[in-house]
Design a protein around this motif. Sequence first.
Motif, short mmCIF file in Angstrom:
data_model
loop_
_atom_site.label_atom_id
_atom_site.label_comp_id
_atom_site.label_asym_id
_atom_site.label_seq_id
_atom_site.Cartn_x
_atom_site.Cartn_y
_atom_site.Cartn_z
N PHE A 11 1.40 36.13 35.36
CA PHE A 11 1.90 35.95 36.73
C PHE A 11 0.90 36.66 37.62
CE2 PHE A 11 6.09 35.77 34.48
CZ PHE A 11 6.45 34.50 34.89
N GLY A 12 0.04 35.93 38.28
CA GLY A 12 -1.00 36.57 39.07
C GLY A 12 -1.90 37.38 38.16
N ASN A 13 -1.94 38.70 38.40
CA ASN A 13 -2.80 39.54 37.58
C ASN A 13 -2.06 40.20 36.43
OD1 ASN A 13 -5.25 39.10 38.81
ND2 ASN A 13 -4.79 40.57 40.45
N THR A 14 -0.72 40.08 36.43
CA THR A 14 0.02 40.77 35.37
C THR A 14 0.25 39.84 34.20
OG1 THR A 14 2.06 40.15 36.45
CG2 THR A 14 1.23 42.34 36.93
N LEU A 15 0.19 40.43 33.01
CA LEU A 15 0.44 39.68 31.79
C LEU A 15 1.89 39.90 31.40
CD1 LEU A 15 -2.74 40.35 29.65
CD2 LEU A 15 -1.86 38.13 30.35
N GLY A 34 13.83 45.10 23.68
CA GLY A 34 12.85 45.93 24.38
C GLY A 34 13.43 46.37 25.71
N THR A 35 12.70 47.25 26.41
CA THR A 35 13.18 47.71 27.71
C THR A 35 12.98 46.59 28.74
OG1 THR A 35 11.00 48.65 28.00
CG2 THR A 35 12.71 50.14 27.30
N SER A 36 13.56 46.75 29.95
CA SER A 36 13.45 45.68 30.93
C SER A 36 12.00 45.54 31.38
CB SER A 36 14.38 45.92 32.12
OG SER A 36 14.18 47.21 32.62
N GLY A 37 11.57 44.30 31.59
CA GLY A 37 10.19 44.04 31.99
C GLY A 37 9.21 44.01 30.83
N CYS A 38 9.72 43.98 29.58
CA CYS A 38 8.80 44.02 28.44
C CYS A 38 8.32 42.62 28.05
CB CYS A 38 9.47 44.67 27.24
SG CYS A 38 10.75 43.66 26.49
N GLY A 39 8.86 41.59 28.70
CA GLY A 39 8.40 40.24 28.42
C GLY A 39 9.30 39.46 27.48
N LYS A 40 10.46 40.05 27.10
CA LYS A 40 11.32 39.35 26.13
C LYS A 40 11.97 38.11 26.75
CE LYS A 40 15.17 42.64 26.81
NZ LYS A 40 14.72 43.31 28.05
N SER A 41 12.44 38.24 28.02
CA SER A 41 13.04 37.07 28.68
C SER A 41 12.00 35.99 28.94
CB SER A 41 13.67 37.47 30.01
OG SER A 41 14.95 38.00 29.78
N THR A 42 10.81 36.43 29.35
CA THR A 42 9.73 35.48 29.60
C THR A 42 9.43 34.69 28.33
OG1 THR A 42 8.81 37.04 31.17
CG2 THR A 42 7.36 35.27 30.45
N THR A 43 9.32 35.40 27.20
CA THR A 43 9.04 34.74 25.93
C THR A 43 10.13 33.71 25.62
OG1 THR A 43 8.01 36.78 25.19
CG2 THR A 43 8.54 35.17 23.50
N LEU A 44 11.40 34.13 25.82
CA LEU A 44 12.52 33.22 25.54
C LEU A 44 12.42 31.97 26.41
CD1 LEU A 44 15.43 33.32 24.03
CD2 LEU A 44 16.27 33.53 26.34
N ARG A 45 12.17 32.17 27.71
CA ARG A 45 12.18 31.04 28.63
C ARG A 45 10.94 30.15 28.52
NH1 ARG A 45 15.19 33.64 33.59
NH2 ARG A 45 13.26 33.20 34.65
N MET A 46 9.91 30.65 27.83
CA MET A 46 8.77 29.77 27.57
C MET A 46 9.15 28.73 26.51
SD MET A 46 5.24 31.93 27.86
CE MET A 46 5.63 33.24 26.73
N ILE A 47 10.13 29.10 25.65
CA ILE A 47 10.47 28.18 24.56
C ILE A 47 11.12 26.91 25.10
CG2 ILE A 47 11.85 27.93 22.43
CD1 ILE A 47 11.44 30.92 21.95
N LEU A 50 11.29 26.73 30.82
CA LEU A 50 11.69 27.16 32.16
C LEU A 50 10.54 27.93 32.78
CD1 LEU A 50 15.43 28.22 31.86
CD2 LEU A 50 14.48 26.36 33.24
N ILE A 51 9.75 28.57 31.92
CA ILE A 51 8.47 29.17 32.34
C ILE A 51 7.39 28.52 31.49
CG2 ILE A 51 7.12 31.29 32.42
CD1 ILE A 51 9.70 32.84 32.75
N PRO A 52 6.42 27.86 32.09
CA PRO A 52 5.36 27.25 31.29
C PRO A 52 4.38 28.32 30.81
CG PRO A 52 5.02 26.82 33.63
CD PRO A 52 6.29 27.58 33.53
N HIS A 53 3.93 28.23 29.55
CA HIS A 53 3.00 29.25 29.08
C HIS A 53 1.59 28.96 29.59
CE1 HIS A 53 3.38 26.20 25.90
NE2 HIS A 53 2.13 26.45 25.56
N SER A 54 0.84 30.04 29.83
CA SER A 54 -0.48 29.87 30.44
C SER A 54 -1.51 29.44 29.41
CB SER A 54 -0.95 31.18 31.08
OG SER A 54 0.05 31.70 31.91
N SER A 55 -1.42 30.03 28.21
CA SER A 55 -2.36 29.62 27.16
C SER A 55 -1.73 29.89 25.80
CB SER A 55 -3.68 30.37 27.30
OG SER A 55 -3.44 31.75 27.12
N GLY A 56 -2.38 29.40 24.74
CA GLY A 56 -1.85 29.53 23.40
C GLY A 56 -1.09 28.29 22.99
N LEU A 57 -0.61 28.31 21.72
CA LEU A 57 0.13 27.16 21.19
C LEU A 57 1.58 27.56 21.01
CD1 LEU A 57 -2.13 25.63 18.39
CD2 LEU A 57 -1.40 24.55 20.53
#
Lengths: 315, 387
Positions: A11-15, A34-47, A50-57
């Motif tokens: 997201f912008g400059n943050t990973l 994990g604690t809040s902001g650790c990326g767990k929700s982001t990971t879930l919503r990429m599946i 709801l959030i498109p992943h920037s790179s990777g498979l």
Amino acid sequence: MIELQQVTKRFGNTLAADAIDLRINQGEFCVLVGTSGCGKSTTLRMINRLIPHSSGLLTIEGQEISQLDEQQLRRRIGYAIQSTGLFPHWPVARNISLVPRLLGWSEARVTERVEELLELLNLPYAEFAHKYPSELSGGQAQRVGVARALAGDPDILLMDEPFGALDPITRETLQNELLRIQRKIHKTLVFVTHDMDEALKLASQIVVMDQGKIIQQASPAELLLNPANDFVAQLLGGEDRGLKQAGLLRVAERMLPLPGPNSLDQAPAIQLHDSLRQALSIMLWHQCQQLRVYEGDSLVGYLPLDRIIRADSHV
Amino acid sequence: MNILPTDRVMPVLSCASLLSFWSLDFLSFQPNRIVPGTGFSADAALGWPWAFCMTALLLFIIAASFTRLRYRHAVQLVCLILLLLQLPLGLAGFSSVQVPDTLPHARTGIASGFWLLLFFAALMLIELQQKMHLSRLKILILLMLPLICLFWVYHTGQIESLALVREYTARSSQFQDALRVHLLLVCGAVGISLLSGFLLVSLMRQWPFIQKFIFGLLNFVQTIPSLALFGLLIAPLGYLASRSEFLQSINVSGIGWAPALIALVAYSLLPISRNIFIALEEVPYAVLESARGMGMSRVQVFLHVRLPLAMPVILEGVRITSIQAIGLTAVAALIGAGGLGSFIFQGLGQAAMDMILLGALPILVMALLADLLFSGLAGLFRNGAKQ
């Protein structure tokens, strides 16, 4: 099977997710913690994109999800969130029937499915089908949320802190029901929580995340025995780890066969499938050192304090 | 038995009704349109027995307030409806006594006591509606009784000497025209601003930076006095019309329906767009996200989730706008747009009170009906959501 290879979200400059490698097998109950902001929700919503992943498979059953039709993909994946996201202007039955209708099921099949799911989640059809979400308690609304996520009979179920806003008693009831349902339907579950106790209780595989990275990936028992670093140990509750581990072990594993010592007649009772943690708690409360173990109504063995502390202890 | 405390509002209103009923002129009589009328007190207009009968109803309402009966509000409501039922009958009775067929120009009028009684009765009705938790529809159905009675005495010609009726009969075709024009202008303005409101809001949602500019402009328009805006449009529209044959062919000119409609739309745009914007923005994010997460398309999310959940607030905007437009259209009569306002301004010019009423009363009724219609519709959507 869900597979993430070097999946990254910027997201912008943050990973938000940094080169995630993760494999979730069919029928697995995978908990991201994990604690809040650790990326767990982001990971879930990429599946479910709801959030498109920037790179990777990111593949489901070998297919890269960014190649699939977004809506078709989401209809195949159940999704439940903390605030339930139920449609306030639709009654319970219509809320649950959303995905089956989107999938174009026949009216009869939809009705049958709604009845089946309400029964599965212990919500009597006659009482609940025509209520509006505002007329439900928090726990009931969350049950409906889970029913809605299961409605299209998806292979995968994503849950984002679904029990986070509930009181402890309701939360525990729903955790137990989720385990019961999972034993029955064997979906692939990906579950996000910040509560390590919840993770230890539910998961077959725990993924600990921090600052967008996976720190450790292990079964609950293994995580308790060998936390990868201080952060994981801290998440596991530091001094409480022993009790948490006891919570994972069943009385059945440490119980000794009858006949026990003569003093056993006075001892309090415990059930075979209860945890060692509960056994310890009963001993502390009754200030005793042994328990009678029951399976249903029949006495099957006894459990002395030493056996809780050491598996190789023989009295 | 459930014992309720006695209340104070009803006896106060009822006493005020009694006071105005007995101390002020109730009805009046004019030999013709020009001569000032002579007032009649209630007992003189209706006769002793009738006046006492109505007094008894009001006293009964007061008495009921001091009881602890569970059904006293219902009793008061029945008394009130019976009282309202007397009013058209009283008018008919007074007219038949005072104006024989031999006096075709004589007219009867409604005097201050009558109006005040009507006003206090309306307040009592609102009070009872709230105390008894009745819906507005139920009150409206109850009110149909006196209204049907009024229609009956009118239809059978019993109140043809009433000044208001005489004014109407003299101009019935003009009245119907004015009513039609008024309705057309209001519906046109609200319809156009609803469509353009949706358009503006979708533009603002697409490009958020224009939001400040558009709302600023609409707010500015709102600050221009209505009469000034009507006047300001005369010159540019007149100029355009003189240049374009098409505009002339659809009757556009500096005065008339065109500037009126433009000004009405300009005033309606702010409340409508503001409500549409807020309504669409305030749908909870979690609901929209779960809708997308379930696999609904963008169009489905909008039509099945966002729009229905926004509907009560949007309809509230339509309600405010309609009521505002109904009132503003009256002013538009000044620039030749027609409508019921023309009776008001003609009446003001001739100092003919009844002609003013001929324009003002239907405007009042239209505003009340619009209020009832749109708050009812919004209620329907809200019932579904039960938020």
